[in-house]
Design a protein around this motif. Structure first.
Motif, PDB file in Angstrom:
ATOM      1  N   ASP A   4     -36.871  26.692 -17.023  1.00  0.00           N
ATOM      2  CA  ASP A   4     -37.712  27.428 -17.950  1.00  0.00           C
ATOM      3  C   ASP A   4     -36.853  28.159 -18.966  1.00  0.00           C
ATOM      4  O   ASP A   4     -35.860  28.800 -18.639  1.00  0.00           O
ATOM      5  CB  ASP A   4     -38.585  28.431 -17.200  1.00  0.00           C
ATOM      6  CG  ASP A   4     -39.669  27.738 -16.405  1.00  0.00           C
ATOM      7  OD1 ASP A   4     -39.931  26.565 -16.706  1.00  0.00           O
ATOM      8  OD2 ASP A   4     -40.234  28.373 -15.509  1.00  0.00           O
ATOM      9  N   LEU A   5     -37.258  28.094 -20.218  1.00  0.00           N
ATOM     10  CA  LEU A   5     -36.582  28.850 -21.265  1.00  0.00           C
ATOM     11  C   LEU A   5     -36.968  30.317 -21.196  1.00  0.00           C
ATOM     12  O   LEU A   5     -36.129  31.207 -21.296  1.00  0.00           O
ATOM     13  CB  LEU A   5     -36.949  28.277 -22.638  1.00  0.00           C
ATOM     14  CG  LEU A   5     -36.330  26.931 -23.002  1.00  0.00           C
ATOM     15  CD1 LEU A   5     -37.033  26.352 -24.210  1.00  0.00           C
ATOM     16  CD2 LEU A   5     -34.858  27.078 -23.281  1.00  0.00           C
ATOM     17  N   LEU A  19     -35.100  35.400 -19.884  1.00  0.00           N
ATOM     18  CA  LEU A  19     -34.594  34.402 -20.809  1.00  0.00           C
ATOM     19  C   LEU A  19     -33.494  33.585 -20.135  1.00  0.00           C
ATOM     20  O   LEU A  19     -32.659  34.134 -19.420  1.00  0.00           O
ATOM     21  CB  LEU A  19     -34.026  35.079 -22.066  1.00  0.00           C
ATOM     22  CG  LEU A  19     -34.897  36.159 -22.704  1.00  0.00           C
ATOM     23  CD1 LEU A  19     -34.173  36.785 -23.875  1.00  0.00           C
ATOM     24  CD2 LEU A  19     -36.243  35.591 -23.132  1.00  0.00           C
ATOM     25  N   ASN A  20     -33.499  32.287 -20.371  1.00  0.00           N
ATOM     26  CA  ASN A  20     -32.496  31.411 -19.764  1.00  0.00           C
ATOM     27  C   ASN A  20     -31.179  31.541 -20.539  1.00  0.00           C
ATOM     28  O   ASN A  20     -31.102  31.174 -21.714  1.00  0.00           O
ATOM     29  CB  ASN A  20     -32.971  29.959 -19.810  1.00  0.00           C
ATOM     30  CG  ASN A  20     -32.117  29.040 -18.963  1.00  0.00           C
ATOM     31  OD1 ASN A  20     -30.907  29.204 -18.882  1.00  0.00           O
ATOM     32  ND2 ASN A  20     -32.753  28.079 -18.325  1.00  0.00           N
ATOM     33  N   GLU A  26     -32.244  29.738 -30.518  1.00  0.00           N
ATOM     34  CA  GLU A  26     -33.363  29.308 -31.352  1.00  0.00           C
ATOM     35  C   GLU A  26     -34.468  28.677 -30.502  1.00  0.00           C
ATOM     36  O   GLU A  26     -35.664  28.894 -30.758  1.00  0.00           O
ATOM     37  CB  GLU A  26     -32.875  28.309 -32.402  1.00  0.00           C
ATOM     38  CG  GLU A  26     -33.934  27.930 -33.439  1.00  0.00           C
ATOM     39  CD  GLU A  26     -34.413  29.117 -34.253  1.00  0.00           C
ATOM     40  OE1 GLU A  26     -35.528  29.030 -34.800  1.00  0.00           O
ATOM     41  OE2 GLU A  26     -33.686  30.129 -34.338  1.00  0.00           O
ATOM     42  N   GLU A  27     -34.089  27.940 -29.454  1.00  0.00           N
ATOM     43  CA  GLU A  27     -35.087  27.384 -28.536  1.00  0.00           C
ATOM     44  C   GLU A  27     -35.836  28.507 -27.830  1.00  0.00           C
ATOM     45  O   GLU A  27     -37.062  28.457 -27.665  1.00  0.00           O
ATOM     46  CB  GLU A  27     -34.399  26.497 -27.491  1.00  0.00           C
ATOM     47  CG  GLU A  27     -33.866  25.182 -27.992  1.00  0.00           C
ATOM     48  CD  GLU A  27     -33.288  24.354 -26.857  1.00  0.00           C
ATOM     49  OE1 GLU A  27     -33.958  23.390 -26.452  1.00  0.00           O
ATOM     50  OE2 GLU A  27     -32.197  24.697 -26.372  1.00  0.00           O
ATOM     51  N   LEU A  32     -40.625  31.732 -26.872  1.00  0.00           N
ATOM     52  CA  LEU A  32     -41.264  33.039 -26.709  1.00  0.00           C
ATOM     53  C   LEU A  32     -42.442  33.182 -27.657  1.00  0.00           C
ATOM     54  O   LEU A  32     -43.527  33.632 -27.261  1.00  0.00           O
ATOM     55  CB  LEU A  32     -40.248  34.155 -26.955  1.00  0.00           C
ATOM     56  CG  LEU A  32     -40.819  35.581 -26.895  1.00  0.00           C
ATOM     57  CD1 LEU A  32     -41.378  35.883 -25.506  1.00  0.00           C
ATOM     58  CD2 LEU A  32     -39.751  36.602 -27.282  1.00  0.00           C
ATOM     59  N   MET A  33     -42.243  32.790 -28.905  1.00  0.00           N
ATOM     60  CA  MET A  33     -43.334  32.889 -29.877  1.00  0.00           C
ATOM     61  C   MET A  33     -44.519  32.008 -29.463  1.00  0.00           C
ATOM     62  O   MET A  33     -45.680  32.420 -29.568  1.00  0.00           O
ATOM     63  CB  MET A  33     -42.830  32.482 -31.265  1.00  0.00           C
ATOM     64  CG  MET A  33     -43.858  32.671 -32.367  1.00  0.00           C
ATOM     65  SD  MET A  33     -43.150  32.403 -34.012  1.00  0.00           S
ATOM     66  CE  MET A  33     -42.023  33.799 -34.112  1.00  0.00           C
ATOM     67  N   SER A  34     -44.221  30.816 -28.933  1.00  0.00           N
ATOM     68  CA  SER A  34     -45.286  29.914 -28.490  1.00  0.00           C
ATOM     69  C   SER A  34     -46.056  30.510 -27.312  1.00  0.00           C
ATOM     70  O   SER A  34     -47.288  30.439 -27.267  1.00  0.00           O
ATOM     71  CB  SER A  34     -44.682  28.562 -28.102  1.00  0.00           C
ATOM     72  OG  SER A  34     -45.670  27.704 -27.575  1.00  0.00           O
ATOM     73  N   LYS A  35     -45.328  31.111 -26.363  1.00  0.00           N
ATOM     74  CA  LYS A  35     -45.991  31.717 -25.208  1.00  0.00           C
ATOM     75  C   LYS A  35     -46.859  32.899 -25.634  1.00  0.00           C
ATOM     76  O   LYS A  35     -47.973  33.081 -25.140  1.00  0.00           O
ATOM     77  CB  LYS A  35     -44.954  32.179 -24.174  1.00  0.00           C
ATOM     78  CG  LYS A  35     -44.379  31.055 -23.325  1.00  0.00           C
ATOM     79  CD  LYS A  35     -43.388  31.589 -22.303  1.00  0.00           C
ATOM     80  CE  LYS A  35     -42.889  30.476 -21.387  1.00  0.00           C
ATOM     81  NZ  LYS A  35     -43.891  30.122 -20.378  1.00  0.00           N
ATOM     82  N   MET A  36     -46.351  33.722 -26.545  1.00  0.00           N
ATOM     83  CA  MET A  36     -47.139  34.854 -27.028  1.00  0.00           C
ATOM     84  C   MET A  36     -48.404  34.385 -27.740  1.00  0.00           C
ATOM     85  O   MET A  36     -49.485  34.958 -27.574  1.00  0.00           O
ATOM     86  CB  MET A  36     -46.282  35.705 -27.975  1.00  0.00           C
ATOM     87  CG  MET A  36     -45.157  36.478 -27.317  1.00  0.00           C
ATOM     88  SD  MET A  36     -45.728  37.796 -26.198  1.00  0.00           S
ATOM     89  CE  MET A  36     -45.367  37.028 -24.606  1.00  0.00           C
TER      90      MET A  36
END
Length: 217
Positions: A4-5, A19-20, A26-27, A32-36
């Motif tokens: 998991d990133l 965070l990994n 950048e990944e 994070l933005m996608s999960k939010m």
């Protein structure tokens, strides 16, 4: 932290965003933005902390990630947060959390989740967890103490993680994908046969005991 990133965990002091450290920044930022965005409104008002395990997050990266979280209504946590072991989906065996209260008692702290949990969402806490909604199929709740679901429980539930055999699972409608207490897991065949009424599930020896829920007991 596995593959998991970004992993979001519930702790006594709020959300812990893990965070990994082995992946590109950048990944991580995009994930994070996608999960939010996918959980828009779900975490609004919650305190949060960022952690990259033993690796310190560069100040400029931390500021940018915190600003992303702020955009979705999260509040940076100034309190020290204990790191809880990351959760992986569909484990081959019951999971263990870092710290477990040996004997839950009246008045102990609990993590309250004020919304239903959707598929892919996971909550882990070292004491009791109360979900003021549903735990849908594909969602996961792992607690060192009791798990109380005020709606339908159709996902994965593990109470007493770490060996607390006195823990219970209580739900208004109980039909979980997987149910575990301490080191004992209920077979999927039995889980599917549980009736849809408010029930308490506990361990007695090696057996699961199902009882109609009675307040105060």
């Amino acid at each position: 932290m596995g593959s998991d990133l970004v992993s979001i965990k519930g702790t006594r002091n709020g959300l812990l965003i893990l965070l990994n450290p082995n992946r590109d920044y950048e990944e991580i930022r995009k994930t994070l933005m996608s999960k939010m965005e996918s959980a828009r409104g779900f975490f609004k008002g919650a305190k949060f902390s960022l952690s990259q395990g033993p690796v310190e997050i560069p100040v400029n990266q931390k500021d940018e990630l915190e600003n992303i979280c702020r955009q979705y209504g999260l509040i940076p946590n100034t309190d020290k947060v204990a790191v809880i072991r990351p959760v992986h989906k569909e484990p081959p065996a019951p999971k263990v959390v870092a710290r477990v209260a040996a004997r839950p008692e009246t008045g102990e702290a609990a993590l309250m989740v004020r919304r239903s949990l959707r598929s892919g969402q996971s909550v882990t806490h070292d004491s009791h967890i109360i979900v003021l909604g549903d735990v849908n199929a594909g969602a996961e709740v792992i607690s060192g103490g009791n798990v109380i679901v005020m709606g339908s429980c159709r996902g994965t539930v593990h109470a007493g993680a770490g060996g607390n055999r006195s823990a219970k699972v209580i739900a208004r409608r109980l039909s979980p994908t997987s149910l575990s207490i301490a080191e004992k897991r209920l077979s999927s065949e039995i889980s599917k046969s549980i009736t849809n009424e408010c029930q308490t599930v506990k361990l007695s020896g090696q057996n699961f005991i199902f009882e109609k829920y009675v307040p105060g007991r």
